[in-house]
Design an enzyme around this catalytic site. Structure first.
Site, PDB file in Angstrom:
ATOM      1  N   HIS A  28      41.619  43.798  43.781  1.00 19.37           N
ATOM      2  CA  HIS A  28      42.635  43.792  43.526  1.00 19.37           C
ATOM      3  C   HIS A  28      42.771  42.610  43.078  1.00 19.37           C
ATOM      4  CE1 HIS A  28      46.374  44.685  41.652  1.00 19.37           C
ATOM      5  NE2 HIS A  28      47.182  43.412  42.345  1.00 19.37           N
ATOM      6  N   GLU A  29      42.566  41.081  43.816  1.00 14.08           N
ATOM      7  CA  GLU A  29      43.003  40.094  43.817  1.00 14.08           C
ATOM      8  C   GLU A  29      42.225  38.815  43.221  1.00 14.08           C
ATOM      9  OE1 GLU A  29      45.912  39.327  44.405  1.00 14.08           O
ATOM     10  OE2 GLU A  29      46.615  40.801  45.845  1.00 14.08           O
TER      11      GLU A  29
END
Length: 162
Positions: A74-75
């Site tokens: 996600h990051e």
């Protein structure tokens, strides 16, 4: 699981995901720096200009492999999108494409980890439809008259519960 082992898993996940992106775009993305300095309920934060991912060490330890497989891609997707497309909506179509087509993971926006151990003191506020639990920081901002918060559902201003 030992924190050191989890940090190694984070690095392995990061490398796997970077290889997927490099292969997909036929380029060589710059590997980001990873630090473990996020506090509170956030699992991770991507700092675009610094090419840095900051992770919550407590949530990492409590959630192990699930944290690694969800939060790291996600990051990283935020950073890859920034490097590829520039400044766009943080959870827009570019990030969704990056997560689903390139990294092969669901494009979730929020984590569902138990945050009991990282929440800190909470303050109840109400609106027309529910009771909200606000953090100490938000509560203090309201008390100092520098902020007000509005419910996303009913659009009413939050009021402290007695």
């Amino acid at each position: 699981m030992q924190f050191r082992t989890l940090k190694m898993q984070v690095q392995r996940q990061l490398k796997r995901d970077l290889e997927k992106a490099n292969s997909y775009f036929q380029t060589c993305f710059i590997e980001p720096t990873v630090t473990y300095t996020v506090r509170g309920q956030k699992a991770g934060v991507a700092y675009l200009q610094q090419n840095e991912i900051r992770l919550n060490p407590i949530l990492l330890e409590e959630n192990g492999a699930e944290f690694v497989s969800q939060v790291v891609p996600h990051e990283l997707a935020h950073l890859l999108v920034y490097q590829r497309f520039g400044r766009v909506q943080p959870h827009g179509k570019e990030r969704k494409m990056m997560m689903e087509q390139v990294l092969g993971v669901p494009a979730e926006t929020y984590h569902c980890f138990d945050t009991t151990n990282v929440s800190g003191q909470q303050f109840p506020y109400r609106c027309g439809c529910q009771t909200h639990q606000l953090s100490l920081r938000r509560h203090n901002a309201i008390v100092k008259n520098s902020r007000s918060y509005i419910c996303k559902k009913c659009k009413q201003t939050l009021i402290a519960c007695d």
